[in-house]
Design a protein around this motif. Structure first.
Motif, short mmCIF file in Angstrom:
data_model
loop_
_atom_site.label_atom_id
_atom_site.label_comp_id
_atom_site.label_asym_id
_atom_site.label_seq_id
_atom_site.Cartn_x
_atom_site.Cartn_y
_atom_site.Cartn_z
N TRP A 91 28.52 -65.29 -27.34
CA TRP A 91 28.51 -65.61 -28.77
C TRP A 91 28.06 -67.03 -29.06
O TRP A 91 27.77 -67.39 -30.19
CB TRP A 91 29.89 -65.37 -29.39
CG TRP A 91 31.00 -66.20 -28.81
CD1 TRP A 91 31.81 -65.87 -27.77
CD2 TRP A 91 31.41 -67.50 -29.24
NE1 TRP A 91 32.70 -66.88 -27.50
CE2 TRP A 91 32.48 -67.90 -28.41
CE3 TRP A 91 30.99 -68.38 -30.25
CZ2 TRP A 91 33.13 -69.13 -28.55
CZ3 TRP A 91 31.63 -69.60 -30.38
CH2 TRP A 91 32.69 -69.96 -29.54
N GLY A 98 23.61 -62.30 -33.25
CA GLY A 98 24.53 -62.78 -34.27
C GLY A 98 24.32 -64.24 -34.65
O GLY A 98 24.78 -64.69 -35.72
N PHE A 110 26.87 -66.70 -36.37
CA PHE A 110 28.27 -66.37 -36.06
C PHE A 110 29.01 -67.53 -35.42
O PHE A 110 30.19 -67.76 -35.70
CB PHE A 110 28.33 -65.15 -35.14
CG PHE A 110 29.72 -64.81 -34.69
CD1 PHE A 110 30.61 -64.18 -35.54
CD2 PHE A 110 30.15 -65.14 -33.41
CE1 PHE A 110 31.90 -63.88 -35.14
CE2 PHE A 110 31.43 -64.84 -33.00
CZ PHE A 110 32.31 -64.20 -33.87
N VAL A 116 34.36 -63.83 -39.40
CA VAL A 116 33.58 -63.10 -40.41
C VAL A 116 34.47 -62.72 -41.58
O VAL A 116 35.55 -62.16 -41.38
CB VAL A 116 32.95 -61.83 -39.79
CG1 VAL A 116 32.27 -61.00 -40.87
CG2 VAL A 116 31.96 -62.21 -38.70
N GLN A 166 35.39 -60.92 -35.07
CA GLN A 166 34.09 -60.28 -35.06
C GLN A 166 34.10 -58.95 -35.81
O GLN A 166 33.80 -57.90 -35.26
CB GLN A 166 33.60 -60.07 -33.63
CG GLN A 166 34.58 -59.29 -32.74
CD GLN A 166 33.87 -58.65 -31.57
OE1 GLN A 166 32.78 -59.00 -31.22
NE2 GLN A 166 34.52 -57.67 -30.98
#
Length: 315
Positions: A91, A98, A110, A116, A166
């Protein structure tokens, strides 16, 4: 006693009841119409979100990358842990979808969000009408019905100091990077990406899906007897137990919250609505009933909808 020549303009009890009855009748007629319009508006908003991902992807590929898609990560829940702990987590990688795509449509990646916004929050990661899971984990041990769209804090912390979150309603099609033998990319494999030139038909190849957020969505399809967790009965959808706490997925995790279906984004950038029944059916309209290895190609690589472009479909 009423004075002579003075009219009484009030309603009688009978007249009042008639008015109430008419209002009730009108409400009974209008409510379904209003509800349908609301549902249609929500579906349109969700499709718009998915199209934003399509715009972002086309912009990303055109920026001197020779038609290369953003990296979709790994399949399993451990995808956020690299084999070498000294290297960045998935990530954190700029080329992970993302992070790579959102800036092209004015959204934060992200790794800067870390958490989120849950529905109905404003985010291209989440469908504003999707149902938010409630329990930490389901009995299958998966991040399915639970509030489990959350990466354990040991994997990393969000910018606000809390655990990463997520909740993704839209995810890449995990079949894109399947090898010719049908195997998907393993967590210890080096990151690989696919190019548009690898696709025989970009307009038919699924790039991203609207993923369901709870298994309960399948009840709305009316196709199965029961889809409410471990009490699932024989003859029901064989994909009800597919783990949903993932950042990529395929037809097995397709949504059913918008008029018994959801939305698909194709590699050429166009999006369209599909029913859940159609997505899990083969070329003859027969629904898949058994979860077996290689079923992605055996059932789902249709001429009009390709899930695993590198895998040769089985007749």
């Amino acid at each position: 006693m009423k004075a002579l020549g003075v009219k009484n303009n009030g309603l009688t009890l009978v007249e009042l009841l008639v008015v109430i009855g008419i209002v009730a009748l009108l409400m009974a007629i209008l409510l379904p119409v209003l509800g349908s319009a609301r549902d249609a508006a929500r579906a349109t908003a969700s499709l718009s979100n998915l199209r934003q991902w399509g715009i972002a992807n086309l912009a990303y590929m055109s920026e001197d990358r020779h038609g290369q898609f953003a990296w979709d990560g790994y399949d399993s829940l451990s995808q956020h842990i690299m084999a070498d702990p000294t290297k960045p987590r998935v990530w954190q990688e700029d080329y992970w979808w993302g992070n790579a795509l959102p800036p092209y449509v004015g959204q934060l990646p992200f790794k800067k969000l870390g958490r989120v916004p849950l529905p109905p929050g404003n985010s291209i990661f989440a469908d504003p009408s999707s149902e938010v899971p409630q329990a930490p984990l389901d009995s299958m041990g998966g991040y399915d019905q639970g509030y489990g769209y959350q990466i354990n804090g040991t994997f990393g912390m969000a910018p606000d100091g809390g655990p990463l979150h997520q909740f993704f309603s839209y995810v890449p099609n995990s079949g894109l990077d399947r090898q010719p033998n049908g195997n998907s990319q393993g967590d210890s494999d080096p990151p690989t990406t696919i190019r548009e030139s690898d696709l025989a038909s970009p307009s038919a190849t699924v790039l991203m899906i609207e993923q369901r957020t709870t298994r309960a969505e399948l009840n709305a399809t009316g196709l199965f007897a029961s889809n409410d967790g471990p009490s699932n009965k024989p003859g029901c959808d064989p994909y009800w137990d597919r783990s949903l706490g993932r950042t990529k997925g395929d037809w097995q995790r397709f949504s059913a919250r918008h008029f018994k279906g959801g939305h698909l984004l194709f590699a050429d950038g166009h999006g369209e609505r599909a029913t859940y029944q159609d997505v899990i059916s083969d070329n003859q309209g027969v629904m898949s009933t058994v979860r077996i290895p290689g079923e992605d190609s055996r059932f789902m690589n249709r001429p009009d909808r390709i899930w695993a472009p590198r895998v040769t479909p089985t007749p």
